[in-house]
Design an enzyme around this catalytic site. Structure first.
Site, PDB file in Angstrom:
ATOM      1  CB  CYS A   1      20.527 -14.130 -17.025  1.00 48.36           C
ATOM      2  SG  CYS A   1      21.972 -13.980 -18.055  1.00 48.36           S
TER       3      CYS A   1
ATOM      4  CD  GLU B   1       4.251  12.973   2.440  1.00 45.80           C
ATOM      5  OE1 GLU B   1       4.216  11.844   1.926  1.00 45.80           O
ATOM      6  OE2 GLU B   1       4.242  13.155   3.667  1.00 45.80           O
TER       7      GLU B   1
ATOM      8  N   GLY C   1       5.609  13.293  -5.905  1.00 47.81           N
ATOM      9  CA  GLY C   1       6.876  12.764  -6.394  1.00 47.81           C
ATOM     10  C   GLY C   1       6.800  12.597  -7.887  1.00 47.81           C
ATOM     11  NE  ARG C   2       3.637   7.534 -10.249  1.00 44.88           N
ATOM     12  CZ  ARG C   2       4.067   6.262 -10.192  1.00 44.88           C
ATOM     13  NH1 ARG C   2       4.712   5.744 -11.201  1.00 44.88           N
ATOM     14  NH2 ARG C   2       3.816   5.516  -9.137  1.00 44.88           N
TER      15      ARG C   2
ATOM     16  N   GLY D   1       0.865  10.830  -4.802  1.00 39.09           N
ATOM     17  CA  GLY D   1      -0.059   9.926  -5.478  1.00 39.09           C
ATOM     18  C   GLY D   1      -0.621  10.392  -6.796  1.00 39.09           C
TER      19      GLY D   1
HETATM   20  N1  LLP Z   1       4.538   9.998   0.241  1.00 37.83           N
HETATM   21  C1  LLP Z   1       4.562   8.721   0.685  1.00 37.83           C
HETATM   22  C2  LLP Z   1       4.356   8.448   2.102  1.00 37.83           C
HETATM   23  C3  LLP Z   1       4.764   7.669  -0.226  1.00 37.83           C
HETATM   24  O1  LLP Z   1       4.746   6.407   0.212  1.00 37.83           O
HETATM   25  C4  LLP Z   1       4.974   7.963  -1.599  1.00 37.83           C
HETATM   26  C5  LLP Z   1       5.222   6.883  -2.562  1.00 37.83           C
HETATM   27  C6  LLP Z   1       4.957   9.314  -2.012  1.00 37.83           C
HETATM   28  C7  LLP Z   1       4.726  10.299  -1.063  1.00 37.83           C
HETATM   29  C8  LLP Z   1       5.144   9.732  -3.434  1.00 37.83           C
HETATM   30  O2  LLP Z   1       4.070   9.307  -4.206  1.00 37.83           O
HETATM   31  P1  LLP Z   1       3.915   9.752  -5.741  1.00 37.83           P
HETATM   32  O3  LLP Z   1       3.504  11.205  -5.770  1.00 37.83           O
HETATM   33  O4  LLP Z   1       5.203   9.551  -6.442  1.00 37.83           O
HETATM   34  O5  LLP Z   1       2.830   8.866  -6.211  1.00 37.83           O
HETATM   35  N2  LLP Z   1       7.812   2.432  -7.152  1.00 37.83           N
HETATM   36  C9  LLP Z   1       6.417   2.595  -7.530  1.00 37.83           C
HETATM   37  C10 LLP Z   1       5.712   3.655  -6.716  1.00 37.83           C
HETATM   38  C11 LLP Z   1       5.817   3.447  -5.221  1.00 37.83           C
HETATM   39  C12 LLP Z   1       5.172   4.557  -4.420  1.00 37.83           C
HETATM   40  C13 LLP Z   1       5.613   4.528  -3.004  1.00 37.83           C
HETATM   41  N3  LLP Z   1       5.178   5.666  -2.224  1.00 37.83           N
HETATM   42  C14 LLP Z   1       6.344   2.871  -9.031  1.00 37.83           C
HETATM   43  O6  LLP Z   1       7.377   2.853  -9.703  1.00 37.83           O
HETATM   44  O7  LLP Z   1       5.246   3.070  -9.569  1.00 37.83           O
END
Ligand code: LLP
Length: 422
Positions: free
Chosen positions: A350, A281, A283-284, A246
Protein backbone atom coordinates in the site's frame (compact mmCIF):
# COMPACT_ATOMS: atom_id res chain seq x y z
CA UNK A 1 20.77 -15.94 -25.74
CA UNK A 2 22.24 -14.45 -22.56
CA UNK A 3 20.98 -11.33 -20.80
CA UNK A 4 22.65 -7.95 -20.39
CA UNK A 5 23.29 -8.66 -16.73
CA UNK A 6 25.28 -11.88 -16.87
CA UNK A 7 26.11 -14.76 -19.21
CA UNK A 8 25.02 -17.11 -16.44
CA UNK A 9 21.35 -16.18 -16.83
CA UNK A 10 20.34 -17.21 -20.32
CA UNK A 11 17.46 -18.37 -22.51
CA UNK A 12 17.45 -21.99 -23.63
CA UNK A 13 14.56 -23.22 -25.76
CA UNK A 14 12.65 -20.04 -24.99
CA UNK A 15 12.93 -20.39 -21.21
CA UNK A 16 15.15 -18.31 -18.93
CA UNK A 17 17.66 -20.41 -16.98
CA UNK A 18 20.03 -19.77 -14.12
CA UNK A 19 23.07 -21.72 -15.33
CA UNK A 20 21.56 -25.14 -16.22
CA UNK A 21 18.36 -24.76 -14.19
CA UNK A 22 15.08 -23.52 -15.74
CA UNK A 23 13.64 -20.75 -13.57
CA UNK A 24 10.05 -22.13 -13.74
CA UNK A 25 11.32 -25.26 -11.95
CA UNK A 26 12.60 -23.09 -9.09
CA UNK A 27 9.34 -21.17 -8.88
CA UNK A 28 7.42 -24.45 -8.63
CA UNK A 29 9.73 -25.92 -6.01
CA UNK A 30 10.30 -22.85 -3.82
CA UNK A 31 7.52 -20.38 -4.67
CA UNK A 32 7.85 -16.71 -5.54
CA UNK A 33 9.10 -14.07 -4.91
CA UNK A 34 12.46 -15.80 -4.98
CA UNK A 35 16.04 -14.56 -5.13
CA UNK A 36 18.18 -16.72 -7.41
CA UNK A 37 21.97 -16.44 -7.54
CA UNK A 38 24.48 -18.04 -9.87
CA UNK A 39 27.54 -19.49 -8.19
CA UNK A 40 29.51 -19.25 -11.44
CA UNK A 41 28.66 -15.55 -11.77
CA UNK A 42 29.76 -14.87 -8.18
CA UNK A 43 33.05 -16.70 -8.50
CA UNK A 44 33.79 -15.21 -11.94
CA UNK A 45 33.28 -11.67 -10.63
CA UNK A 46 35.51 -12.22 -7.61
CA UNK A 47 38.15 -14.03 -9.62
CA UNK A 48 38.33 -11.16 -12.13
CA UNK A 49 38.86 -8.74 -9.26
CA UNK A 50 41.49 -10.87 -7.55
CA UNK A 51 43.37 -11.73 -10.73
CA UNK A 52 43.51 -8.15 -11.99
CA UNK A 53 44.87 -7.07 -8.62
CA UNK A 54 47.36 -9.93 -8.39
CA UNK A 55 48.70 -9.23 -11.87
CA UNK A 56 49.82 -5.80 -10.70
CA UNK A 57 50.45 -6.00 -7.03
CA UNK A 58 51.14 -8.68 -4.46
CA UNK A 59 50.33 -6.41 -1.55
CA UNK A 60 46.55 -6.35 -1.70
CA UNK A 61 43.43 -7.64 -0.01
CA UNK A 62 39.85 -7.77 -1.23
CA UNK A 63 37.41 -7.17 1.65
CA UNK A 64 33.92 -7.99 0.37
CA UNK A 65 31.39 -5.49 1.70
CA UNK A 66 28.98 -7.58 3.76
CA UNK A 67 26.05 -5.12 3.68
CA UNK A 68 25.60 -5.70 -0.04
CA UNK A 69 24.45 -9.28 0.31
CA UNK A 70 25.09 -10.92 3.64
CA UNK A 71 23.78 -14.43 3.07
CA UNK A 72 26.07 -16.90 4.85
CA UNK A 73 26.49 -19.06 1.76
CA UNK A 74 27.85 -16.08 -0.17
CA UNK A 75 30.13 -15.00 2.67
CA UNK A 76 31.41 -18.55 2.99
CA UNK A 77 31.99 -18.88 -0.75
CA UNK A 78 34.05 -15.68 -0.78
CA UNK A 79 35.91 -16.60 2.42
CA UNK A 80 36.90 -19.90 0.80
CA UNK A 81 38.27 -17.89 -2.12
CA UNK A 82 40.42 -15.89 0.29
CA UNK A 83 38.59 -12.59 0.75
CA UNK A 84 38.40 -10.55 3.86
CA UNK A 85 35.28 -8.56 4.76
CA UNK A 86 34.19 -4.96 5.21
CA UNK A 87 31.65 -4.76 8.05
CA UNK A 88 29.55 -1.96 9.53
CA UNK A 89 28.04 -3.60 12.61
CA UNK A 90 28.51 -6.23 15.28
CA UNK A 91 25.81 -8.23 13.54
CA UNK A 92 27.83 -8.33 10.35
CA UNK A 93 30.92 -9.40 12.31
CA UNK A 94 29.02 -12.30 13.85
CA UNK A 95 27.76 -13.33 10.42
CA UNK A 96 31.28 -13.28 8.99
CA UNK A 97 32.58 -15.45 11.82
CA UNK A 98 29.62 -17.84 11.53
CA UNK A 99 30.35 -18.14 7.81
CA UNK A 100 33.99 -19.08 8.43
CA UNK A 101 35.52 -15.68 7.67
CA UNK A 102 38.95 -14.77 9.03
CA UNK A 103 38.64 -11.95 11.63
CA UNK A 104 42.23 -10.99 10.81
CA UNK A 105 40.97 -9.86 7.39
CA UNK A 106 38.04 -7.76 8.63
CA UNK A 107 37.84 -3.98 8.39
CA UNK A 108 35.14 -2.17 10.38
CA UNK A 109 33.60 1.05 9.00
CA UNK A 110 30.60 3.09 10.12
CA UNK A 111 29.92 6.40 11.88
CA UNK A 112 28.19 5.02 14.97
CA UNK A 113 30.13 2.10 16.41
CA UNK A 114 28.92 1.31 19.92
CA UNK A 115 31.18 0.38 22.83
CA UNK A 116 29.83 -3.17 22.69
CA UNK A 117 30.62 -3.44 18.97
CA UNK A 118 34.13 -2.11 19.54
CA UNK A 119 34.73 -4.64 22.32
CA UNK A 120 33.35 -7.45 20.18
CA UNK A 121 35.65 -6.55 17.27
CA UNK A 122 38.69 -6.12 19.53
CA UNK A 123 38.07 -9.51 21.08
CA UNK A 124 37.68 -11.11 17.65
CA UNK A 125 40.99 -9.53 16.56
CA UNK A 126 40.01 -7.63 13.42
CA UNK A 127 42.49 -6.13 10.95
CA UNK A 128 41.46 -2.48 11.27
CA UNK A 129 38.89 -0.05 12.64
CA UNK A 130 38.07 2.64 10.11
CA UNK A 131 37.41 5.53 12.47
CA UNK A 132 35.06 8.26 11.33
CA UNK A 133 35.29 10.98 14.02
CA UNK A 134 37.38 12.44 16.85
CA UNK A 135 34.88 11.19 19.42
CA UNK A 136 35.06 7.66 18.05
CA UNK A 137 38.85 7.71 18.39
CA UNK A 138 38.59 8.53 22.09
CA UNK A 139 35.91 5.89 22.66
CA UNK A 140 37.91 3.21 20.89
CA UNK A 141 41.00 4.02 22.95
CA UNK A 142 38.97 3.76 26.16
CA UNK A 143 37.39 0.42 25.20
CA UNK A 144 40.77 -1.00 24.15
CA UNK A 145 42.29 0.19 27.46
CA UNK A 146 39.55 -1.56 29.41
CA UNK A 147 40.24 -4.81 27.56
CA UNK A 148 44.03 -4.40 27.79
CA UNK A 149 44.33 -4.35 24.00
CA UNK A 150 45.67 -2.13 21.24
CA UNK A 151 43.19 -1.24 18.51
CA UNK A 152 44.50 -1.09 14.92
CA UNK A 153 43.09 2.07 13.32
CA UNK A 154 42.83 3.98 10.10
CA UNK A 155 40.95 7.23 9.72
CA UNK A 156 38.22 7.31 7.13
CA UNK A 157 38.98 10.55 5.36
CA UNK A 158 36.59 12.39 3.18
CA UNK A 159 38.42 13.62 0.08
CA UNK A 160 35.54 15.82 -1.17
CA UNK A 161 35.49 14.24 -4.62
CA UNK A 162 32.29 14.15 -6.64
CA UNK A 163 31.60 10.52 -7.59
CA UNK A 164 28.89 11.59 -10.08
CA UNK A 165 26.42 9.04 -8.78
CA UNK A 166 22.97 9.16 -7.13
CA UNK A 167 23.05 11.69 -4.24
CA UNK A 168 21.80 9.07 -1.74
CA UNK A 169 24.79 6.83 -2.44
CA UNK A 170 27.52 9.50 -2.72
CA UNK A 171 29.55 9.38 0.48
CA UNK A 172 32.74 11.36 -0.16
CA UNK A 173 31.37 14.91 -0.53
CA UNK A 174 31.96 17.45 2.21
CA UNK A 175 28.24 17.47 2.96
CA UNK A 176 28.30 13.74 3.82
CA UNK A 177 28.08 12.40 7.38
CA UNK A 178 30.89 9.98 6.54
CA UNK A 179 34.57 10.30 7.23
CA UNK A 180 36.80 13.11 8.42
CA UNK A 181 37.42 16.14 6.19
CA UNK A 182 40.89 15.84 4.69
CA UNK A 183 41.90 19.19 6.20
CA UNK A 184 41.14 17.90 9.71
CA UNK A 185 42.90 14.56 9.31
CA UNK A 186 46.46 15.51 10.33
CA UNK A 187 45.74 16.63 13.89
CA UNK A 188 43.51 13.61 14.37
CA UNK A 189 46.26 11.27 13.21
CA UNK A 190 48.59 12.98 15.69
CA UNK A 191 46.02 12.38 18.41
CA UNK A 192 45.61 8.74 17.35
CA UNK A 193 49.38 8.21 17.41
CA UNK A 194 49.53 9.68 20.92
CA UNK A 195 46.74 7.54 22.37
CA UNK A 196 48.30 4.54 24.14
CA UNK A 197 45.76 1.92 23.10
CA UNK A 198 45.61 2.74 19.39
CA UNK A 199 48.04 1.73 16.65
CA UNK A 200 47.85 3.72 13.43
CA UNK A 201 47.74 1.26 10.53
CA UNK A 202 46.11 2.89 7.54
CA UNK A 203 43.95 5.41 5.74
CA UNK A 204 40.48 4.61 4.54
CA UNK A 205 38.15 6.34 2.10
CA UNK A 206 34.94 5.54 0.24
CA UNK A 207 33.56 8.15 -2.14
CA UNK A 208 30.33 6.56 -3.30
CA UNK A 209 28.68 3.62 -4.93
CA UNK A 210 27.73 2.62 -8.50
CA UNK A 211 30.45 4.71 -10.15
CA UNK A 212 30.45 4.24 -13.91
CA UNK A 213 33.25 6.78 -14.40
CA UNK A 214 36.40 5.54 -12.67
CA UNK A 215 38.29 8.86 -12.71
CA UNK A 216 37.00 10.05 -9.30
CA UNK A 217 38.75 7.06 -7.66
CA UNK A 218 42.08 8.34 -9.00
CA UNK A 219 41.33 11.90 -7.86
CA UNK A 220 40.54 10.66 -4.37
CA UNK A 221 43.75 8.62 -4.27
CA UNK A 222 45.85 11.64 -5.32
CA UNK A 223 44.48 13.60 -2.38
CA UNK A 224 45.06 10.75 0.01
CA UNK A 225 48.65 10.27 -1.10
CA UNK A 226 49.34 13.88 -0.12
CA UNK A 227 48.12 12.96 3.34
CA UNK A 228 50.36 9.86 3.37
CA UNK A 229 53.37 12.10 2.66
CA UNK A 230 52.38 14.60 5.34
CA UNK A 231 52.02 11.76 7.85
CA UNK A 232 55.44 10.34 6.96
CA UNK A 233 56.98 13.76 7.58
CA UNK A 234 55.46 13.64 11.04
CA UNK A 235 56.73 10.12 11.68
CA UNK A 236 53.28 8.59 11.50
CA UNK A 237 53.77 6.05 8.73
CA UNK A 238 50.75 4.15 7.47
CA UNK A 239 50.92 0.59 6.17
CA UNK A 240 47.79 0.34 4.08
CA UNK A 241 45.35 2.33 2.01
CA UNK A 242 41.76 1.14 2.01
CA UNK A 243 39.98 2.64 -0.98
CA UNK A 244 36.47 1.38 -0.25
CA UNK A 245 34.11 -0.03 -2.84
CA UNK A 246 32.07 1.78 -5.42
CA UNK A 247 32.77 0.17 -8.78
CA UNK A 248 29.55 0.21 -10.80
CA UNK A 249 27.75 -2.48 -12.73
CA UNK A 250 25.56 -2.55 -15.81
CA UNK A 251 21.90 -2.15 -14.86
CA UNK A 252 20.55 -0.93 -18.21
CA UNK A 253 20.91 -2.49 -21.61
CA UNK A 254 22.51 0.71 -22.92
CA UNK A 255 25.08 0.92 -20.11
CA UNK A 256 28.57 -0.52 -20.13
CA UNK A 257 30.22 -1.33 -16.87
CA UNK A 258 33.70 0.05 -16.29
CA UNK A 259 36.45 -2.33 -17.17
CA UNK A 260 38.25 -3.83 -14.17
CA UNK A 261 41.69 -2.96 -15.49
CA UNK A 262 40.65 0.58 -16.27
CA UNK A 263 39.60 0.90 -12.63
CA UNK A 264 42.53 -0.81 -10.94
CA UNK A 265 45.51 0.04 -13.14
CA UNK A 266 45.63 3.81 -12.41
CA UNK A 267 45.34 3.10 -8.70
CA UNK A 268 48.12 0.55 -8.76
CA UNK A 269 50.31 2.87 -10.87
CA UNK A 270 49.93 5.66 -8.34
CA UNK A 271 50.87 3.27 -5.53
CA UNK A 272 53.96 1.83 -7.20
CA UNK A 273 57.06 1.84 -4.97
CA UNK A 274 55.18 3.40 -2.11
CA UNK A 275 55.36 0.34 0.14
CA UNK A 276 51.65 0.49 0.86
CA UNK A 277 49.26 -2.44 0.96
CA UNK A 278 46.06 -1.84 -1.03
CA UNK A 279 42.72 -2.88 0.48
CA UNK A 280 39.54 -2.67 -1.60
CA UNK A 281 35.98 -3.21 -0.41
CA UNK A 282 33.97 -4.18 -3.48
CA UNK A 283 30.36 -5.16 -3.00
CA UNK A 284 27.95 -4.49 -5.82
CA UNK A 285 30.46 -5.45 -8.52
CA UNK A 286 30.86 -8.96 -7.05
CA UNK A 287 27.20 -9.84 -6.49
CA UNK A 288 24.92 -7.36 -8.28
CA UNK A 289 24.69 -9.12 -11.61
CA UNK A 290 24.94 -12.58 -10.08
CA UNK A 291 21.36 -12.48 -8.78
CA UNK A 292 17.82 -12.00 -10.03
CA UNK A 293 14.48 -11.65 -8.32
CA UNK A 294 11.90 -14.07 -9.68
CA UNK A 295 8.28 -12.99 -9.39
CA UNK A 296 4.88 -14.06 -10.70
CA UNK A 297 2.26 -11.85 -12.33
CA UNK A 298 -0.91 -11.93 -10.23
CA UNK A 299 -3.10 -9.58 -12.27
CA UNK A 300 -2.97 -7.36 -15.31
CA UNK A 301 -4.93 -4.16 -14.70
CA UNK A 302 -5.87 -1.19 -16.87
CA UNK A 303 -5.91 2.17 -15.09
CA UNK A 304 -7.18 5.48 -16.48
CA UNK A 305 -4.04 6.05 -18.51
CA UNK A 306 -1.62 3.32 -17.48
CA UNK A 307 -1.53 -0.43 -17.46
CA UNK A 308 -0.25 -2.29 -14.45
CA UNK A 309 1.32 -5.71 -14.10
CA UNK A 310 0.69 -6.53 -10.44
CA UNK A 311 3.32 -9.03 -9.32
CA UNK A 312 3.95 -10.91 -6.07
CA UNK A 313 7.29 -9.18 -5.36
CA UNK A 314 7.24 -5.70 -3.89
CA UNK A 315 9.29 -2.84 -2.48
CA UNK A 316 9.82 -4.84 0.71
CA UNK A 317 11.69 -7.43 -1.39
CA UNK A 318 13.60 -4.96 -3.59
CA UNK A 319 13.64 -1.40 -2.28
CA UNK A 320 16.01 0.18 -4.80
CA UNK A 321 13.42 1.38 -7.36
CA UNK A 322 11.29 3.00 -4.62
CA UNK A 323 14.22 4.51 -2.72
CA UNK A 324 16.55 5.69 -5.48
CA UNK A 325 14.35 5.46 -8.59
CA UNK A 326 16.88 2.76 -9.53
CA UNK A 327 16.38 0.98 -12.83
CA UNK A 328 16.36 -2.82 -12.98
CA UNK A 329 15.68 -4.58 -16.27
CA UNK A 330 12.60 -6.82 -16.11
CA UNK A 331 12.28 -9.71 -18.55
CA UNK A 332 9.79 -12.48 -19.27
CA UNK A 333 10.94 -15.91 -18.11
CA UNK A 334 9.05 -17.55 -21.01
CA UNK A 335 8.49 -14.81 -23.61
CA UNK A 336 5.18 -15.13 -25.46
CA UNK A 337 4.51 -14.46 -29.10
CA UNK A 338 2.32 -11.47 -28.25
CA UNK A 339 2.67 -7.80 -29.05
CA UNK A 340 4.37 -6.23 -26.05
CA UNK A 341 2.35 -3.78 -23.95
CA UNK A 342 3.77 -1.06 -21.69
CA UNK A 343 3.17 -1.85 -18.02
CA UNK A 344 4.15 -0.40 -14.69
CA UNK A 345 5.35 -3.46 -12.79
CA UNK A 346 4.03 -2.97 -9.26
CA UNK A 347 3.74 -4.96 -6.05
CA UNK A 348 0.82 -5.43 -3.67
CA UNK A 349 2.10 -3.01 -0.98
CA UNK A 350 0.00 0.00 0.00
CA UNK A 351 2.39 2.68 -1.25
CA UNK A 352 2.47 4.47 -4.58
CA UNK A 353 6.24 4.06 -4.60
CA UNK A 354 5.79 0.29 -4.63
CA UNK A 355 7.02 -0.34 -8.14
CA UNK A 356 9.80 -2.48 -9.57
CA UNK A 357 9.78 -0.82 -12.97
CA UNK A 358 7.73 1.71 -14.92
CA UNK A 359 6.66 1.76 -18.56
CA UNK A 360 8.14 -1.63 -19.39
CA UNK A 361 7.31 -3.33 -22.68
CA UNK A 362 6.28 -6.89 -21.79
CA UNK A 363 4.43 -9.68 -23.56
CA UNK A 364 2.73 -11.34 -20.60
CA UNK A 365 -0.44 -12.86 -19.23
CA UNK A 366 -1.41 -13.25 -15.61
CA UNK A 367 0.35 -16.22 -14.01
CA UNK A 368 3.54 -15.62 -16.01
CA UNK A 369 6.95 -15.37 -14.37
CA UNK A 370 9.15 -12.28 -14.61
CA UNK A 371 12.80 -11.89 -13.69
CA UNK A 372 13.99 -8.61 -12.20
CA UNK A 373 17.65 -8.46 -13.17
CA UNK A 374 20.78 -7.22 -11.39
CA UNK A 375 19.13 -7.84 -8.02
CA UNK A 376 22.03 -9.56 -6.24
CA UNK A 377 23.32 -6.38 -4.57
CA UNK A 378 21.31 -4.42 -1.98
CA UNK A 379 18.29 -6.57 -2.75
CA UNK A 380 17.72 -9.17 -0.06
CA UNK A 381 19.97 -7.28 2.36
CA UNK A 382 17.66 -4.22 2.26
CA UNK A 383 14.44 -6.23 2.34
CA UNK A 384 11.91 -5.85 5.12
CA UNK A 385 8.68 -7.30 6.46
CA UNK A 386 6.57 -4.24 5.61
CA UNK A 387 2.89 -5.15 5.26
CA UNK A 388 3.70 -8.34 7.22
CA UNK A 389 5.21 -9.94 4.18
CA UNK A 390 7.60 -12.83 4.93
CA UNK A 391 10.94 -12.29 3.25
CA UNK A 392 11.71 -14.23 0.08
CA UNK A 393 13.69 -17.45 -0.04
CA UNK A 394 17.16 -17.43 -1.61
CA UNK A 395 18.49 -20.07 -3.98
CA UNK A 396 22.03 -20.64 -5.22
CA UNK A 397 22.34 -22.47 -8.50
CA UNK A 398 25.56 -24.29 -9.26
CA UNK A 399 25.36 -25.67 -12.81
CA UNK A 400 22.46 -28.15 -12.52
CA UNK A 401 22.50 -28.22 -8.72
CA UNK A 402 20.10 -26.18 -6.64
CA UNK A 403 20.82 -25.12 -3.08
CA UNK A 404 18.29 -23.36 -0.90
CA UNK A 405 20.55 -20.93 1.01
CA UNK A 406 17.72 -19.27 2.94
CA UNK A 407 14.26 -20.70 3.31
CA UNK A 408 11.22 -18.50 3.03
CA UNK A 409 10.15 -16.87 6.31
CA UNK A 410 6.85 -18.01 7.76
CA UNK A 411 4.15 -15.62 8.93
CA UNK A 412 4.21 -16.82 12.59
CA UNK A 413 7.94 -16.03 12.63
CA UNK A 414 7.09 -12.40 11.91
CA UNK A 415 5.30 -11.90 15.23
CA UNK A 416 6.93 -14.64 17.32
CA UNK A 417 9.02 -12.14 19.32
CA UNK A 418 6.10 -9.78 20.06
CA UNK A 419 4.12 -9.78 23.33
CA UNK A 420 0.56 -8.74 24.05
CA UNK A 421 -0.13 -6.67 27.15
CA UNK A 422 -1.31 -8.63 30.22
N1 LLP B 1 32.78 0.23 1.72
C1 LLP B 1 32.06 1.19 2.35
C2 LLP B 1 32.67 1.93 3.45
C3 LLP B 1 30.75 1.47 1.93
O1 LLP B 1 30.06 2.44 2.54
C4 LLP B 1 30.18 0.73 0.87
C5 LLP B 1 28.80 0.99 0.44
C6 LLP B 1 30.96 -0.27 0.24
C7 LLP B 1 32.25 -0.48 0.69
C8 LLP B 1 30.46 -1.09 -0.90
O2 LLP B 1 30.28 -0.29 -2.02
P1 LLP B 1 29.92 -0.93 -3.45
O3 LLP B 1 31.15 -1.61 -3.99
O4 LLP B 1 28.81 -1.90 -3.29
O5 LLP B 1 29.56 0.27 -4.24
N2 LLP B 1 22.05 0.77 -1.00
C9 LLP B 1 22.65 1.52 -2.09
C10 LLP B 1 24.16 1.55 -2.03
C11 LLP B 1 24.70 2.06 -0.71
C12 LLP B 1 26.21 2.01 -0.63
C13 LLP B 1 26.69 2.14 0.77
N3 LLP B 1 28.11 1.92 0.94
C14 LLP B 1 22.14 0.95 -3.41
O6 LLP B 1 21.30 0.05 -3.40
O7 LLP B 1 22.54 1.42 -4.49
Amino acid sequence: MSLPCSPHFLYRNGVLHAEAVPLPDLATAFGTPLYVYSRAALTAALREFQETLAAHSTQSLVCYSVKVNSNRAILNLFARMGTGFDIVSGGELERVLAAGGDPGKVVFSGVGKTEAEMAQALTAGILCFNVESAAELERLNAVAARLGKTAPVGLRVNPDVDPKTHPYIATGLKTAKFGIPLAMALPLYERAAALPHLAVEGIDCHIGSQLLDTRPFGEALERILQLVDALRERDIPVRHLDLGGGLGIRYRRDETQPDMRQYLQPLIEKLRNRGLKLILEPGRRLVGNAGILLTRVEFLKSGADRKFAIVDAAMNDLLRPALYAAHHEIVEVRPRALDPVFYDVVGPICESSDFLGQERALAIESGDLLAVLSAGAYGMSMSSNYNSRPRAAEIMVDDAQVHCIRRRETIPELYASEQQLP
